[in-house]
Design a protein around this motif. Structure first.
Motif, PDB file in Angstrom:
ATOM      1  N   TRP A 140       0.826  -1.195   0.000  1.00 33.77           N
ATOM      2  CA  TRP A 140       0.000   0.000   0.000  1.00 33.77           C
ATOM      3  C   TRP A 140       0.868   1.257   0.000  1.00 33.77           C
ATOM      4  N   ASP A 141       0.360   2.321  -0.617  1.00 35.53           N
ATOM      5  CA  ASP A 141       0.961   3.635  -0.398  1.00 35.53           C
ATOM      6  C   ASP A 141      -0.126   4.689  -0.599  1.00 35.53           C
ATOM      7  N   ILE A 142      -0.020   5.770   0.116  1.00 40.28           N
ATOM      8  CA  ILE A 142      -0.985   6.866  -0.055  1.00 40.28           C
ATOM      9  C   ILE A 142      -0.677   7.658  -1.315  1.00 40.28           C
ATOM     10  N   LEU A 240       4.194  -5.552   6.751  1.00 39.05           N
ATOM     11  CA  LEU A 240       5.244  -4.804   7.450  1.00 39.05           C
ATOM     12  C   LEU A 240       5.071  -3.306   7.202  1.00 39.05           C
ATOM     13  N   TRP A 241       5.043  -2.530   8.284  1.00 39.75           N
ATOM     14  CA  TRP A 241       4.894  -1.064   8.182  1.00 39.75           C
ATOM     15  C   TRP A 241       6.252  -0.435   7.934  1.00 39.75           C
ATOM     16  N   THR A 242       6.423   0.138   6.730  1.00 42.67           N
ATOM     17  CA  THR A 242       7.609   0.936   6.423  1.00 42.67           C
ATOM     18  C   THR A 242       7.154   2.268   5.834  1.00 42.67           C
ATOM     19  N   ASN A 244       5.627   6.310   6.605  1.00 43.48           N
ATOM     20  CA  ASN A 244       6.183   7.398   7.417  1.00 43.48           C
ATOM     21  C   ASN A 244       6.027   7.147   8.905  1.00 43.48           C
ATOM     22  N   THR A 245       6.991   7.668   9.648  1.00 37.95           N
ATOM     23  CA  THR A 245       6.914   7.622  11.104  1.00 37.95           C
ATOM     24  C   THR A 245       5.711   8.449  11.549  1.00 37.95           C
ATOM     25  N   GLU A 246       4.896   7.839  12.401  1.00 34.16           N
ATOM     26  CA  GLU A 246       3.751   8.563  12.966  1.00 34.16           C
ATOM     27  C   GLU A 246       4.157   9.127  14.322  1.00 34.16           C
ATOM     28  N   ALA A 276      -4.210   4.961  15.360  1.00 36.76           N
ATOM     29  CA  ALA A 276      -3.353   5.370  14.240  1.00 36.76           C
ATOM     30  C   ALA A 276      -3.560   4.452  13.035  1.00 36.76           C
ATOM     31  N   PRO A 277      -3.333   4.972  11.821  1.00 32.63           N
ATOM     32  CA  PRO A 277      -3.383   4.093  10.640  1.00 32.63           C
ATOM     33  C   PRO A 277      -2.528   2.835  10.815  1.00 32.63           C
ATOM     34  N   SER A 278      -1.333   2.984  11.394  1.00 35.98           N
ATOM     35  CA  SER A 278      -0.475   1.790  11.530  1.00 35.98           C
ATOM     36  C   SER A 278      -1.140   0.739  12.425  1.00 35.98           C
ATOM     37  N   GLY A 295       8.093  -1.461  11.355  1.00 34.36           N
ATOM     38  CA  GLY A 295       9.466  -1.043  11.091  1.00 34.36           C
ATOM     39  C   GLY A 295       9.752   0.402  11.430  1.00 34.36           C
ATOM     40  N   SER A 296       8.754   1.123  11.934  1.00 36.72           N
ATOM     41  CA  SER A 296       8.951   2.531  12.282  1.00 36.72           C
ATOM     42  C   SER A 296       8.879   2.685  13.805  1.00 36.72           C
ATOM     43  N   PRO A 297       9.267   3.865  14.298  1.00 37.47           N
ATOM     44  CA  PRO A 297       9.397   3.966  15.756  1.00 37.47           C
ATOM     45  C   PRO A 297       8.106   4.111  16.555  1.00 37.47           C
ATOM     46  N   GLN A 298       7.007   4.548  15.932  1.00 39.30           N
ATOM     47  CA  GLN A 298       5.828   4.894  16.732  1.00 39.30           C
ATOM     48  C   GLN A 298       5.212   3.673  17.443  1.00 39.30           C
ATOM     49  N   LYS A 322      16.673  -1.514  12.946  1.00 37.55           N
ATOM     50  CA  LYS A 322      17.977  -1.122  13.502  1.00 37.55           C
ATOM     51  C   LYS A 322      18.986  -1.229  12.364  1.00 37.55           C
ATOM     52  N   SER A 323      19.255  -0.089  11.695  1.00 41.98           N
ATOM     53  CA  SER A 323      20.018  -0.193  10.452  1.00 41.98           C
ATOM     54  C   SER A 323      21.405   0.444  10.504  1.00 41.98           C
ATOM     55  N   GLY A 324      21.564   1.618  11.134  1.00 41.34           N
ATOM     56  CA  GLY A 324      22.838   2.314  11.008  1.00 41.34           C
ATOM     57  C   GLY A 324      23.412   2.731  12.337  1.00 41.34           C
ATOM     58  N   GLU A 438      23.760   5.223   2.151  1.00 41.50           N
ATOM     59  CA  GLU A 438      22.382   5.291   1.651  1.00 41.50           C
ATOM     60  C   GLU A 438      21.518   4.548   2.660  1.00 41.50           C
ATOM     61  N   ASP A 439      20.640   5.280   3.306  1.00 44.98           N
ATOM     62  CA  ASP A 439      19.807   4.740   4.369  1.00 44.98           C
ATOM     63  C   ASP A 439      18.971   3.540   3.898  1.00 44.98           C
ATOM     64  N   SER A 440      18.416   3.667   2.707  1.00 46.07           N
ATOM     65  CA  SER A 440      17.493   2.625   2.241  1.00 46.07           C
ATOM     66  C   SER A 440      18.233   1.362   1.816  1.00 46.07           C
ATOM     67  N   CYS A 483      15.684  -4.795  15.340  1.00 48.04           N
ATOM     68  CA  CYS A 483      14.831  -3.706  15.859  1.00 48.04           C
ATOM     69  C   CYS A 483      15.579  -2.743  16.777  1.00 48.04           C
ATOM     70  N   LYS A 484      15.312  -1.435  16.575  1.00 51.97           N
ATOM     71  CA  LYS A 484      15.898  -0.434  17.476  1.00 51.97           C
ATOM     72  C   LYS A 484      15.287  -0.544  18.860  1.00 51.97           C
ATOM     73  N   ALA A 485      13.996  -0.792  18.926  1.00 50.67           N
ATOM     74  CA  ALA A 485      13.309  -0.860  20.223  1.00 50.67           C
ATOM     75  C   ALA A 485      12.506  -2.154  20.260  1.00 50.67           C
TER      76      ALA A 485
HETATM   77  P1  NAD Z   1       9.725   7.344   2.736  1.00 47.46           P
HETATM   78  O1  NAD Z   1       9.159   8.628   3.241  1.00 47.46           O
HETATM   79  O2  NAD Z   1      10.559   7.365   1.524  1.00 47.46           O
HETATM   80  O3  NAD Z   1       8.579   6.284   2.498  1.00 47.46           O
HETATM   81  C1  NAD Z   1       7.425   6.219   3.266  1.00 47.46           C
HETATM   82  C2  NAD Z   1       6.258   5.965   2.339  1.00 47.46           C
HETATM   83  O4  NAD Z   1       5.105   5.797   3.152  1.00 47.46           O
HETATM   84  C3  NAD Z   1       5.945   7.117   1.397  1.00 47.46           C
HETATM   85  O5  NAD Z   1       5.912   6.628   0.067  1.00 47.46           O
HETATM   86  C4  NAD Z   1       4.574   7.615   1.844  1.00 47.46           C
HETATM   87  O6  NAD Z   1       3.790   8.070   0.761  1.00 47.46           O
HETATM   88  C5  NAD Z   1       4.010   6.359   2.470  1.00 47.46           C
HETATM   89  N1  NAD Z   1       2.944   6.559   3.461  1.00 47.46           N
HETATM   90  C6  NAD Z   1       2.809   7.499   4.423  1.00 47.46           C
HETATM   91  N2  NAD Z   1       1.712   7.266   5.171  1.00 47.46           N
HETATM   92  C7  NAD Z   1       1.155   6.130   4.682  1.00 47.46           C
HETATM   93  C8  NAD Z   1       0.015   5.379   5.037  1.00 47.46           C
HETATM   94  N3  NAD Z   1      -0.785   5.758   6.030  1.00 47.46           N
HETATM   95  N4  NAD Z   1      -0.255   4.248   4.328  1.00 47.46           N
HETATM   96  C9  NAD Z   1       0.559   3.849   3.307  1.00 47.46           C
HETATM   97  N5  NAD Z   1       1.633   4.552   2.919  1.00 47.46           N
HETATM   98  C10 NAD Z   1       1.932   5.672   3.601  1.00 47.46           C
HETATM   99  O7  NAD Z   1      10.523   6.735   3.992  1.00 47.46           O
HETATM  100  P2  NAD Z   1      11.589   5.543   4.020  1.00 47.46           P
HETATM  101  O8  NAD Z   1      12.936   6.141   3.938  1.00 47.46           O
HETATM  102  O9  NAD Z   1      11.187   4.494   3.062  1.00 47.46           O
HETATM  103  O10 NAD Z   1      11.388   5.042   5.527  1.00 47.46           O
HETATM  104  C11 NAD Z   1      10.174   4.421   5.870  1.00 47.46           C
HETATM  105  C12 NAD Z   1      10.064   4.265   7.372  1.00 47.46           C
HETATM  106  O11 NAD Z   1      11.110   3.431   7.828  1.00 47.46           O
HETATM  107  C13 NAD Z   1      10.161   5.570   8.150  1.00 47.46           C
HETATM  108  O12 NAD Z   1       9.212   5.586   9.184  1.00 47.46           O
HETATM  109  C14 NAD Z   1      11.534   5.503   8.739  1.00 47.46           C
HETATM  110  O13 NAD Z   1      11.661   6.222   9.950  1.00 47.46           O
HETATM  111  C15 NAD Z   1      11.660   4.010   8.985  1.00 47.46           C
HETATM  112  N6  NAD Z   1      13.066   3.608   9.142  1.00 47.46           N
HETATM  113  C16 NAD Z   1      13.942   3.714   8.107  1.00 47.46           C
HETATM  114  C17 NAD Z   1      15.266   3.330   8.282  1.00 47.46           C
HETATM  115  C18 NAD Z   1      16.273   3.398   7.173  1.00 47.46           C
HETATM  116  O14 NAD Z   1      17.441   3.120   7.373  1.00 47.46           O
HETATM  117  N7  NAD Z   1      15.881   3.672   5.976  1.00 47.46           N
HETATM  118  C19 NAD Z   1      15.687   2.865   9.530  1.00 47.46           C
HETATM  119  C20 NAD Z   1      14.758   2.780  10.566  1.00 47.46           C
HETATM  120  C21 NAD Z   1      13.445   3.133  10.339  1.00 47.46           C
END
Ligand code: NAD
Length: 528
Positions: A140-142, A240-242, A244-246, A276-278, A295-298, A322-324, A438-440, A483-485
């Motif tokens: 899914w993505d918004i 898996l939730w990846t 945005n951080t809420e 929350a959506p998550s 996968g996010s902190p909230q 827990k990546s970097g 590169e974080d990703s 995991c960080k937490a």
């Molecule tokens: P990003 O902003 O590139 O991607 C997030 C995606 O989520 C966007 O495409 C956005 O449109 C979408 N989105 C937002 N709200 C949504 C919802 N309600 N439903 C579906 N989609 C939604 O971010 P990213 O770099 O891919 O990181 C994603 C998450 O992973 C973040 O919360 C980040 O904190 C967490 N994280 C990333 C790392 C890393 O090393 N990259 C490490 C730890 C945690």
């Protein structure tokens, strides 16, 4: 020396299960008038895993983000063996950064004194991500960008590779999702052009929906999961939730502190605004008995969600990859404290310029990240009162975390850390680290590992001899390494130190494989 596979002499597995007996040596500690009495314990146990690795779909929430598009591109490149050119030569795909795919375990030593290693993945039958008939991605993505456009915007993978991936990715579009601007930064609103509406819900569910509260969203998400599973002939899915951080959801009595409150709140127009959506995705996954990982902190996994998952015996895990920087911290602090050195001040700065950084530039979302990053040294510090004991108060290192958004650096995050420690005779030692990456590219293989482990843990069972087979606890603290937490079951200590987390997972799987746990004693090399 590396071998691809191995067998354990005298051990015969059935075609259905890989089964082993082992002895679990542990201790019980009783405190009597400040004195610890330790009793060694010994338990015979049997552990097994089904041999069949099911065709699995990993459904990412936030599929179109940097992590989601990078993982999809990298996975397809591996599955279709796509190589690409760069100015420094031809590159071939790999899964570096995946503990399952790219790390090894020690099997033992030959008579000639050579250590023999096998791939981590050879311990148990994991789903094979290189095989497109066994592992695939969706989600899914918004935002409605197709996955090729999403990959272009993320600007992580080499452009020559992006061109080669185009035919594989431009026909994949994320499914509409739930969006609530109150949980993410205001700067994310423009992305939201692919959200679940009443009309879409009617199409998915085949009837008009009552849009009071948020129960209807859960029903739509469940229908989306079932459709994805059916259309792709999948045996299993992992969510898996990846995204945005809420911000943290408030924990409110009467709203989300128990399963009953949570389920009632879902139907209530006002109370459901706190869910929350998550958490809606977590609830949908629990109801479909699908493994869910945050996968996010909230605090997606609020008390009501955890109670619901545990009662339903549906697997949940998290939080925050827990990546970097935090991975480094959970190694370095462990090394310092276990060497008898006392970290007294840890300052961690980050700057990054991707969309995650933009979202984290808002204080409420940054606060979620600050909390998961800050707690990582707590258990390590608590393990050594020789260093930290101060009568009447609990002493901790000064610790601060700063994250700034600097667009120019894009996904290439900078992390700068300063560790100051007290050493012998009140001397000071300062270590400074500068990490650019590169974080990703760090997160994507971890996401895959979490999904493969989450799937595998669902097949793992344990019992006392001739007892009933039992699954592992639904709160999957066995994936803490990622995991960080780490989320843990009630009354369970949190382990943050990276080597201990890896040893836990490796040793459990060694038991399944019929190998002894790795003690590193190596008496054969130390005694005449
Ligand atoms: P990003 O902003 O590139 O991607 C997030 C995606 O989520 C966007 O495409 C956005 O449109 C979408 N989105 C937002 N709200 C949504 C919802 N309600 N439903 C579906 N989609 C939604 O971010 P990213 O770099 O891919 O990181 C994603 C998450 O992973 C973040 O919360 C980040 O904190 C967490 N994280 C990333 C790392 C890393 O090393 N990259 C490490 C730890 C945690």
């Amino acid at each position: 020396m590396l071998v691809d596979t191995f067998s354990v002499a005298g051990k015969a597995d059935t075609t259905d299960y890989k089964t082993s007996k082992f002895v679990y040596n542990n201790t019980e500690v009783e405190m009597k008038d400040g004195h610890a009495v330790v009793t060694p314990t010994r338990k015979e146990l049997e552990i097994r895993i089904s041999q069949h690795a099911p065709k699995t779909g990993l459904m990412l929430v936030g599929f179109g983000g940097s992590n989601g598009s990078t993982l999809l591109g990298g996975l397809l490149a591996n599955q279709h063996n796509i190589s690409w050119e760069r100015k420094d030569g031809v590159c071939n795909p790999n899964f570096f950064g995946s503990m399952i795919e790219s790390s090894t375990v020690r099997l033992g030593t030959t008579h000639a004194g050579e250590d023999v290693y096998a791939p981590f993945r050879s311990l148990v039958p994991f789903v094979d991500p290189k095989n497109p008939d066994q592992f695939m991605l969706g989600g899914w993505d918004i935002n409605n960008d197709n996955m090729y456009a999403a990959m272009q915007k993320a600007a992580v993978l080499d452009v020559t590779l992006q061109h080669k991936l185009r035919p594989y990715m431009e026909n994949i579009t994320p499914m509409p999702s739930v969006f609530d601007i109150n949980f993410v930064a205001a700067n994310q609103e423009d992305r939201a052009n692919n959200v679940i509406t009443a009309e879409y819900a009617k199409e998915m569910l085949g009837e008009e929906v009552d849009t009071t509260g948020r129960r209807w969203y859960v029903e739509v998400i469940k229908a989306q999961m079932r459709k994805f599973k059916e259309e792709n002939n999948l045996e299993k899915i992992v969510v898996l939730w990846t995204a945005n951080t809420e911000c943290f959801a408030p924990i409110i009595e009467g709203v989300n502190t128990t399963e009953a409150e949570l389920l009632a709140s879902l139907k209530d127009a006002e109370k459901s605004k706190h869910i929350a959506p998550s958490s809606l995705f977590a609830i949908a996954a629990i109801e479909e008995k699908v493994t869910f990982i945050n996968g996010s902190p909230q605090n997606t996994l609020v008390p009501g969600v955890i109670e619901y998952a545990v009662r339903n015996r549906s697997m949940i895990g998290g939080d925050d990859f827990k990546s970097g920087q935090t991975k480094m911290k959970s190694v370095l602090t462990d090394f310092l404290v276990s060497s008898g050195i006392k970290p007294t001040c840890i300052a961690s700065y980050n700057h990054l310029g991707n969309n995650d950084g933009l979202n984290l530039s808002s204080p409420a979302q940054f606060r979620s990240k600050e909390i998961t990053k800050a707690n990582v040294v707590d258990d390590i510090v608590a393990s050594n009162d020789i260093l930290y004991k101060r009568p009447g108060e609990i002493e901790k290192p000064d610790h601060c975390i700063v994250i700034k958004y600097l667009k120019y650096v894009g996904d290439s995050k900078r992390a700068m850390d300063e560790y100051t420690s007290e050493i012998f005779m009140r001397g000071k030692n300062t270590i400074v680290l500068h990490n650019t990456c590169e974080d990703s590219l760090l997160a994507a293989p971890i996401i895959m590992d979490m999904a493969l482990c989450g799937e595998m843990l669902g097949r793992l069972q344990i019992r006392e001899p001739n007892g009933e087979w039992e699954n592992f606890h639904p709160v999957m603290n066995t994936i803490s390494f990622f995991c960080k937490a780490p989320r843990v079951p009630d009354q369970t200590p949190i382990i943050n130190a990276l080597p201990a987390q890896r040893a836990c997972l490796e040793n459990i799987l060694r038991c399944v494989a019929g190998l002894p746990i790795e003690t590193n004693m190596r008496l054969e090399n130390r005694v005449m």
